[in-house]
Scaffold this motif. Structure first.
Motif, PDB file in Angstrom:
ATOM      1  N   GLY A 315       0.799  -1.220   0.000  1.00 49.68           N
ATOM      2  CA  GLY A 315       0.000   0.000   0.000  1.00 49.68           C
ATOM      3  C   GLY A 315       0.830   1.267   0.000  1.00 49.68           C
ATOM      4  N   LEU A 316       1.954   1.237  -0.706  1.00 50.51           N
ATOM      5  CA  LEU A 316       2.844   2.393  -0.762  1.00 50.51           C
ATOM      6  C   LEU A 316       2.544   3.215  -2.019  1.00 50.51           C
ATOM      7  CD1 LEU A 316       6.141   0.601   0.287  1.00 50.51           C
ATOM      8  CD2 LEU A 316       4.652   2.006   1.718  1.00 50.51           C
ATOM      9  N   PRO A 317       2.847   4.511  -1.987  1.00 47.87           N
ATOM     10  CA  PRO A 317       2.541   5.386  -3.123  1.00 47.87           C
ATOM     11  C   PRO A 317       3.435   5.112  -4.326  1.00 47.87           C
ATOM     12  CG  PRO A 317       3.769   6.593  -1.459  1.00 47.87           C
ATOM     13  CD  PRO A 317       3.433   5.268  -0.863  1.00 47.87           C
ATOM     14  N   GLN A 318       3.051   5.651  -5.453  1.00 47.09           N
ATOM     15  CA  GLN A 318       3.781   5.451  -6.701  1.00 47.09           C
ATOM     16  C   GLN A 318       5.222   5.934  -6.594  1.00 47.09           C
ATOM     17  OE1 GLN A 318       2.390   3.960  -9.454  1.00 47.09           O
ATOM     18  NE2 GLN A 318       4.346   4.039 -10.524  1.00 47.09           N
ATOM     19  N   LYS A 319       5.425   7.059  -5.927  1.00 44.93           N
ATOM     20  CA  LYS A 319       6.761   7.646  -5.815  1.00 44.93           C
ATOM     21  C   LYS A 319       7.419   7.314  -4.470  1.00 44.93           C
ATOM     22  CE  LYS A 319       5.642  11.479  -8.942  1.00 44.93           C
ATOM     23  NZ  LYS A 319       5.593  12.954  -9.122  1.00 44.93           N
ATOM     24  N   VAL A 320       7.256   6.067  -4.052  1.00 49.82           N
ATOM     25  CA  VAL A 320       7.809   5.652  -2.762  1.00 49.82           C
ATOM     26  C   VAL A 320       9.324   5.801  -2.717  1.00 49.82           C
ATOM     27  CG1 VAL A 320       7.910   3.257  -3.532  1.00 49.82           C
ATOM     28  CG2 VAL A 320       7.893   3.757  -1.103  1.00 49.82           C
ATOM     29  N   HIS A 321       9.978   5.692  -3.885  1.00 52.95           N
ATOM     30  CA  HIS A 321      11.440   5.779  -3.913  1.00 52.95           C
ATOM     31  C   HIS A 321      11.950   7.122  -3.395  1.00 52.95           C
ATOM     32  CE1 HIS A 321      10.045   7.497  -7.717  1.00 52.95           C
ATOM     33  NE2 HIS A 321      11.137   8.227  -7.696  1.00 52.95           N
ATOM     34  N   LYS A 322      11.114   8.146  -3.476  1.00 53.79           N
ATOM     35  CA  LYS A 322      11.550   9.476  -3.031  1.00 53.79           C
ATOM     36  C   LYS A 322      11.676   9.563  -1.517  1.00 53.79           C
ATOM     37  CE  LYS A 322      10.155  12.272  -6.980  1.00 53.79           C
ATOM     38  NZ  LYS A 322       9.471  13.504  -7.417  1.00 53.79           N
ATOM     39  N   ALA A 323      11.040   8.642  -0.806  1.00 53.91           N
ATOM     40  CA  ALA A 323      11.142   8.653   0.653  1.00 53.91           C
ATOM     41  C   ALA A 323      12.582   8.442   1.103  1.00 53.91           C
ATOM     42  CB  ALA A 323      10.242   7.573   1.245  1.00 53.91           C
TER      43      ALA A 323
END
Length: 401
Positions: A315-323
């Motif tokens: 359930g993570l957002p599309q741009k999770v890599h930015k975290a």
């Protein structure tokens, strides 16, 4: 007055009064939509990336990619009835075993682990484990046996972080290495005597999955943040480890202070339906999920691209890599080995915060064996050069004679 400003002021009031009144009880008095719609402009909060020489030098992290195919080949040998195999058994399995070059050449790169000899059948090279590697394999199997409950608990937590408390077997298999489970773990589920809470389920399109069935009697699963807060008798906060020598601007320090005071949503709880995806609270949940995920892994690190494959299931957002980029005080990104590896800083800067994986020490010993191989090959090359030099001198002597 802008609606966002009103919401922001309401949140500041909540924070000011949190010392005398329960913060979470106050939150419930306000309209959830108002809380979750409030935003903070992340694009204006930029923290420079600074190389960390300590994290860049940890062999157990950066040699993990090299070690994985070595242990895969080791397992092919140990599962053989003879305890040895001809090269023909694995020569065409390079892609399956993640071997980057020809399998025979790869095996010969590690003479401290694999011993080559002329086998009893066929006119082919055969390979078996060296005595040192065989002893280490026994130690590894002992860990699997003695820490069976611990390893099952890690698998259970991993599945419980998913949206539906279930994951496809192929997704779990892709994370087996990081979770520290045997390669054949999922193919021998019955032999592994999994707890009753684990169930094999159909997930549609012919996919099978593994689910965790919770009951009212089950204890609540606590994240690392929650366990440490309970142990220390303090509130839940995200430990920060800023890069040495990097001064943070006042604006960023204020933002971090604001971020710490936001409500914490556990990775093991269902995401609130009214949680606005672009809110600070949602961002904090993403950080919590990634932190908890890495805390379960052997090296507390993983290739970032592997983690991104879990996005929709957790359930993570599309741009999770930015975290990872927005929170360099929590995560470190290394670009060694021509890949991007996400590392959990807390695991290496606070030894008491996160439980050490049972398999960590064994893998460290395997890496020591890998280093020995490099020394053996270096000595062999040096010996060959010396022999070649002696032969040349003898030839020169014969010619002059």
């Amino acid at each position: 007055m802008a609606f966002d400003q009103i919401c922001g002021r309401n949140l500041q009031k909540l924070i000011r009064f949190s010392s005398t009144v329960s913060f979470f009880s106050l939150i419930n008095q306000y309209t959830p939509n108002c809380l979750h719609i409030q935003k903070h402009n992340y694009t204006n909060v930029y923290m420079k990336w600074k190389k960390d020489s300590y994290l860049e030098s940890i062999d157990t992290i950066h040699k993990s990619i090299e070690l994985k195919p070595i242990l895969a080949l080791k397992n092919c040998i140990t599962t053989s009835l003879e305890g040895c195999i001809p090269i023909s058994d694995v020569s065409k399995k390079g892609l399956q075993l993640d071997v980057p070059i020809k399998v025979a050449r790869f095996l010969r790169l590690y003479p401290s682990i694999f011993e080559e000899f002329i086998g009893p059948k066929y006119n082919l090279p055969w390979f078996r484990l060296t005595p040192e590697a065989a002893m280490l394999n026994d130690e590894e199997q002992t860990v699997y046996r003695d820490y069976k409950a611990d390893l099952q608990e890690r698998l259970k937590k991993f599945i419980c972080m998913s949206v539906e408390n279930r994951l496809p077997l192929k997704i779990i298999q892709g994370m087996i290495w990081y979770l520290g489970l045997p390669d054949n773990y999922l193919s021998n589920l019955e032999e592994n005597n999994l707890d009753e809470c684990f169930k094999v389920v159909e997930m549609g399109d012919g996919l099978k999955g593994l689910s965790v069935v919770k009951t009212e009697k089950d204890e609540k699963i606590l994240s690392v943040f929650e366990s440490n807060a309970l142990r220390n008798g303090k509130g839940i906060s995200i430990p920060l480890f800023p890069s040495k020598g990097l001064r943070l601007k006042t604006k960023i320090l204020d933002w971090l202070d604001h971020f710490q005071k936001l409500p914490y949503v556990s990775p093991y709880e269902k995401c609130p339906p009214d949680l606005y995806p672009d809110s600070d609270v949602a961002e904090k949940r993403v950080v919590g999920v990634l932190h908890e995920l890495l805390s379960l892994f052997v090296e507390h690190s993983a290739e970032r691209k592997k983690l991104l494959c879990l996005r929709k299931y957790l359930g993570l957002p599309q741009k999770v890599h930015k975290a990872f980029e927005r929170h360099p005080h929590v995560f470190y990104l290394s670009l060694r080995n021509k890949t991007c590896t996400a590392i959990l800083k807390e695991a290496y800067y606070d030894e008491t915060a996160i439980k050490v994986h049972p398999l960590a020490q064994v893998r460290a010993k395997y890496i020591d064996l890998v280093k020995e191989s490099k020394c053996i090959l270096k000595n062999r090359r040096q010996g060959n050069r010396n022999l070649k030099g002696e032969d040349e001198l003898m030839m020169q002597g014969q010619e002059s004679g």
